[in-house]
Every structure is written in structure tokens, then in C-alpha cells.
Design a protein around this motif. Structure first.
Motif, PDB file in Angstrom:
ATOM      1  N   GLU A 134      60.000  50.580 -85.210  1.00 14.09           N
ATOM      2  CA  GLU A 134      60.838  50.781 -86.391  1.00 14.09           C
ATOM      3  C   GLU A 134      60.042  51.307 -87.579  1.00 14.09           C
ATOM      4  OE1 GLU A 134      62.992  47.282 -87.353  1.00 14.09           O
ATOM      5  OE2 GLU A 134      64.134  47.247 -85.472  1.00 14.09           O
ATOM      6  N   VAL A 135      58.730  51.442 -87.430  1.00 12.92           N
ATOM      7  CA  VAL A 135      57.885  51.918 -88.518  1.00 12.92           C
ATOM      8  C   VAL A 135      57.941  53.450 -88.575  1.00 12.92           C
ATOM      9  CG1 VAL A 135      55.534  52.058 -89.413  1.00 12.92           C
ATOM     10  CG2 VAL A 135      56.347  49.938 -88.385  1.00 12.92           C
ATOM     11  N   HIS A 136      58.345  53.969 -89.712  1.00 14.04           N
ATOM     12  CA  HIS A 136      58.352  55.410 -89.930  1.00 14.04           C
ATOM     13  C   HIS A 136      57.208  55.721 -90.900  1.00 14.04           C
ATOM     14  CE1 HIS A 136      62.177  55.694 -87.831  1.00 14.04           C
ATOM     15  NE2 HIS A 136      62.625  54.708 -88.585  1.00 14.04           N
ATOM     16  N   SER A 137      56.073  56.117 -90.344  1.00 15.00           N
ATOM     17  CA  SER A 137      54.890  56.328 -91.167  1.00 15.00           C
ATOM     18  C   SER A 137      55.097  57.508 -92.108  1.00 15.00           C
ATOM     19  CB  SER A 137      53.670  56.573 -90.288  1.00 15.00           C
ATOM     20  OG  SER A 137      53.378  55.426 -89.511  1.00 15.00           O
ATOM     21  N   ALA A 138      54.742  57.316 -93.368  1.00 11.15           N
ATOM     22  CA  ALA A 138      54.845  58.370 -94.370  1.00 11.15           C
ATOM     23  C   ALA A 138      53.932  58.009 -95.534  1.00 11.15           C
ATOM     24  CB  ALA A 138      56.283  58.519 -94.867  1.00 11.15           C
ATOM     25  N   TRP A 139      53.326  59.012 -96.128  1.00 11.44           N
ATOM     26  CA  TRP A 139      52.515  58.775 -97.306  1.00 11.44           C
ATOM     27  C   TRP A 139      53.413  58.580 -98.519  1.00 11.44           C
ATOM     28  CZ3 TRP A 139      47.757  57.250 -97.567  1.00 11.44           C
ATOM     29  CH2 TRP A 139      46.930  57.473 -96.452  1.00 11.44           C
ATOM     30  N   CYS A 140      53.103  57.585 -99.317  1.00  8.03           N
ATOM     31  CA  CYS A 140      53.855  57.286-100.534  1.00  8.03           C
ATOM     32  C   CYS A 140      52.952  57.518-101.734  1.00  8.03           C
ATOM     33  CB  CYS A 140      54.348  55.840-100.525  1.00  8.03           C
ATOM     34  SG  CYS A 140      55.308  55.386-101.997  1.00  8.03           S
ATOM     35  N   LEU A 141      53.394  58.384-102.637  1.00  8.14           N
ATOM     36  CA  LEU A 141      52.665  58.653-103.871  1.00  8.14           C
ATOM     37  C   LEU A 141      53.181  57.727-104.970  1.00  8.14           C
ATOM     38  CD1 LEU A 141      50.648  60.655-105.344  1.00  8.14           C
ATOM     39  CD2 LEU A 141      52.736  61.827-106.124  1.00  8.14           C
ATOM     40  N   ASP A 163      49.989  63.432 -88.994  1.00 10.62           N
ATOM     41  CA  ASP A 163      49.106  62.634 -88.147  1.00 10.62           C
ATOM     42  C   ASP A 163      49.845  62.209 -86.874  1.00 10.62           C
ATOM     43  OD1 ASP A 163      50.564  60.233 -88.555  1.00 10.62           O
ATOM     44  OD2 ASP A 163      49.338  59.656 -90.271  1.00 10.62           O
ATOM     45  N   PRO A 164      49.155  61.620 -85.899  1.00 13.55           N
ATOM     46  CA  PRO A 164      49.818  61.272 -84.631  1.00 13.55           C
ATOM     47  C   PRO A 164      50.942  60.256 -84.770  1.00 13.55           C
ATOM     48  CG  PRO A 164      47.427  61.301 -84.356  1.00 13.55           C
ATOM     49  CD  PRO A 164      47.695  61.401 -85.825  1.00 13.55           C
ATOM     50  N   GLN A 165      50.996  59.517 -85.892  1.00 11.76           N
ATOM     51  CA  GLN A 165      52.058  58.530 -86.091  1.00 11.76           C
ATOM     52  C   GLN A 165      53.202  59.057 -86.959  1.00 11.76           C
ATOM     53  OE1 GLN A 165      50.658  54.310 -86.339  1.00 11.76           O
ATOM     54  NE2 GLN A 165      48.619  55.227 -86.480  1.00 11.76           N
ATOM     55  N   GLY A 166      53.137  60.362 -87.286  1.00 11.22           N
ATOM     56  CA  GLY A 166      54.257  61.004 -87.948  1.00 11.22           C
ATOM     57  C   GLY A 166      54.168  61.163 -89.443  1.00 11.22           C
ATOM     58  N   ALA A 167      53.095  60.708 -90.065  1.00 13.16           N
ATOM     59  CA  ALA A 167      52.956  60.846 -91.513  1.00 13.16           C
ATOM     60  C   ALA A 167      52.487  62.256 -91.859  1.00 13.16           C
ATOM     61  CB  ALA A 167      51.982  59.816 -92.057  1.00 13.16           C
ATOM     62  N   ALA A 168      53.293  62.979 -92.634  1.00 10.24           N
ATOM     63  CA  ALA A 168      52.952  64.342 -93.043  1.00 10.24           C
ATOM     64  C   ALA A 168      52.072  64.311 -94.292  1.00 10.24           C
ATOM     65  CB  ALA A 168      54.223  65.136 -93.321  1.00 10.24           C
ATOM     66  N   PHE A 169      51.167  65.280 -94.388  1.00  8.36           N
ATOM     67  CA  PHE A 169      50.327  65.417 -95.578  1.00  8.36           C
ATOM     68  C   PHE A 169      49.766  66.830 -95.606  1.00  8.36           C
ATOM     69  CE2 PHE A 169      47.587  64.031 -92.180  1.00  8.36           C
ATOM     70  CZ  PHE A 169      46.355  64.630 -92.383  1.00  8.36           C
ATOM     71  N   GLY A 170      49.096  67.179 -96.663  1.00  9.25           N
ATOM     72  CA  GLY A 170      48.487  68.493 -96.774  1.00  9.25           C
ATOM     73  C   GLY A 170      46.986  68.378 -96.873  1.00  9.25           C
TER      74      GLY A 170
END
Length: 268
Positions: free
Chosen positions: A68-75, A244-251
Motif C-alpha cells: 500500500e506504500v506509494h513511494s514519492a518525494w515530498c518537498l 527509483d525502483p520503488q516508484g518515487a520520481a525525481f530529477g
């Protein structure tokens, strides 16, 4: 470090079901090392570049299944009063998802969404004032709101934070930059299908600096991550959007490889 003015990006973190995998991935791609997990705060774990705090990772809350974890970077955007900022968020059509919540002596946080669903954090600094390193290899350097609903973002963020807005006068992309005290702090890009596929939510893309964009992209894909677009030259540096492999997008961006003239910015 002085406390940052309201609306200035000050921190970034992400949740990962596989903490060991996240450490291995970001350690290789960005050269990060990691501190001890803080069990008192949900095993929150800071990442370091050259011994300076640059971000953090955290596992799911107890009882939350990994799937259920949706990995994402949070600013996180700085606030001198998180409770007041939360009221501004609600009053301008946004949603407060969590907080305001005190995090020990470190500070107070809010997690929120803009009217278009863009998730972001608010941080009122206590002893933790934010990034100890910025704009250099391995550290945060820029962020932009990627959204299909630019009007919602344009109305919301300058109402909540003391932003002056300028638009990039290129005639090619709908791109604006939010400024604090004449300093550019956050971009806003209207997303088309190339930037944001239909299944992806509107979000804030967080950029980390690297010494070599192409080499960083190669490491991303070798370790099971994804390349979304780029590498691409720009007047700001050579950059790419990855995941990343867990789905978190970044630049990732190489600030030392700038190509072309800087775009003209005009008052919005």
C-alpha cells in the motif's frame, strides 16, 4: 543557518517499504550515506552528502502493508507559523492531509494538497532548520510543480505563500517561477502527456544535483529504476527525469553543463 523565509523549499523526504533497497539505490546514484534510524520518530532516517543532511527516508507506519506504500518525494516549504499556513491552505481550496503536528523539538509539520492534487509539506523549523547543503552534487537544487491544472496552482501557491510570479517568455512551454524576496524558489510547469502520463498524479518534481547526468541516469537504470525523459541540455544544466525502483520520481541535473541562453522572465 538562518531560518528560511516562508515559501522557501527547506526539506525533502520519502517513504519506502524497502529501506535497505532505497539506501543502496540512492547511495549509488547520489552518493548518500545514512544516519541511525530514529525509532522515536518512526525510524525516520536522514541522508547525508559530505556529512551534511540533504534528505530523509522513512519506512511505512506500523500496520501499513508494504504493497500500500506509494513511494514519492515530498518537498517541504518553510513556514514561520504552520498553523496559520494550514488555515491559508484550507481557505484557498487546498486540503490539509496531516497536521499541524509538532515533531518533538525539531519543528512542526503539515502535509497538504493544492486544488489540483499536488502533495507538498510545510515545515516550521525548530532545531531542524532543513537542508544543510544545497545546489551541489548529491544535494537538493530545484523543484517544480508538474501539473495538468496550472491555473489551480497559480491561484493557490501565491495565495498561501508570499510568492511573486514570473513567467518564462519562450512561447513554447507554459512555465512560471515563484520568487521569494526576488529569489527564484519553485517552478510551475503545465504538464502534457510527455511530462505526465495519464495514470500519474500531478506532483512536485524534486531535483538533486549530480556531477554527470548521463552517468547518473546509467546508474538509475542499472539499479532497476526508470528513465522518463532526458538527458536533455538546458541553460540551467543537463538534466533528466527518472524514477527509483520503488516508484518515487525525481530529477537529476548537472549544473556545470549548461547549454544555451537563459530564458527571459517577465512579470506575470
Amino acid at each position: 543557518m538562518a531560518v528560511l523565509p516562508d515559501g522557501t523549499p527547506c526539506w525533502a523526504d520519502a517513504m519506502f517499504a524497502d529501506m535497505a533497497g532505497a539506501k543502496a539505490f540512492y547511495g549509488d546514484v547520489l552518493g548518500w550515506t545514512f544516519g541511525e534510524s530514529s525509532s522515536e520518530y518512526g525510524n525516520y532516517t536522514q541522508a547525508y552528502s559530505d556529512g551534511k543532511a540533504v534528505a530523509a527516508i522513512v519506512p511505512p507506519m506500523p500496520g501499513q502493508p508494504g504493497e500500500e506504500v506509494h513511494s514519492a518525494w515530498c518537498l517541504y516549504l518553510a513556514s514561520s507559523d504552520a498553523a496559520t499556513t494550514a488555515e491559508k491552505i484550507r481557505g484557498n481550496g487546498g486540503e490539509v492531509m496531516m497536521g499541524p503536528m509538532a515533531v518533538g523539538e525539531f519543528g512542526s509539520m503539515v502535509i497538504a494538497k493544492d486544488p489540483g492534487g499536488v502533495v507538498f509539506g510545510v515545515w516550521q523549523a525548530g532545531t531542524h532548520e532543513g537542508f544543510e547543503k544545497q545546489g551541489a552534487s548529491g544535494a537538493y537544487t530545484w523543484a517544480e510543480v508538474i501539473t495538468r491544472e496550472p491555473a489551480a496552482a497559480d491561484g493557490f501557491f501565491p495565495a498561501v505563500f508570499p510568492y511573486d510570479v514570473k513567467r518564462m517568455d519562450t512561447g513554447q512551454v507554459d512555465y512560471k517561477i515563484f520568487h521569494v524576496r526576488e529569489r527564484p524558489v519553485l517552478g510551475r510547469m503545465k504538464a502534457g502527456p510527455d511530462e505526465l502520463p495519464p495514470q500519474a498524479p500531478n506532483y512536485i518534481s524534486v531535483y538533486f544535483a549530480v556531477d554527470d547526468c548521463d552517468a547518473a541516469v546509467a546508474k538509475v537504470t542499472e539499479r532497476g529504476g526508470k528513465l522518463y525523459y532526458g538527458p536533455m541540455d538546458s541553460p540551467f544544466g543537463r538534466f533528466a527525469a527518472v524514477g527509483d525502483p520503488q516508484g518515487a520520481a525525481f530529477g537529476v541535473i548537472d549544473l556545470g553543463t549548461a547549454v544555451g541562453d537563459m530564458p527571459v522572465m517577465v512579470a506575470d
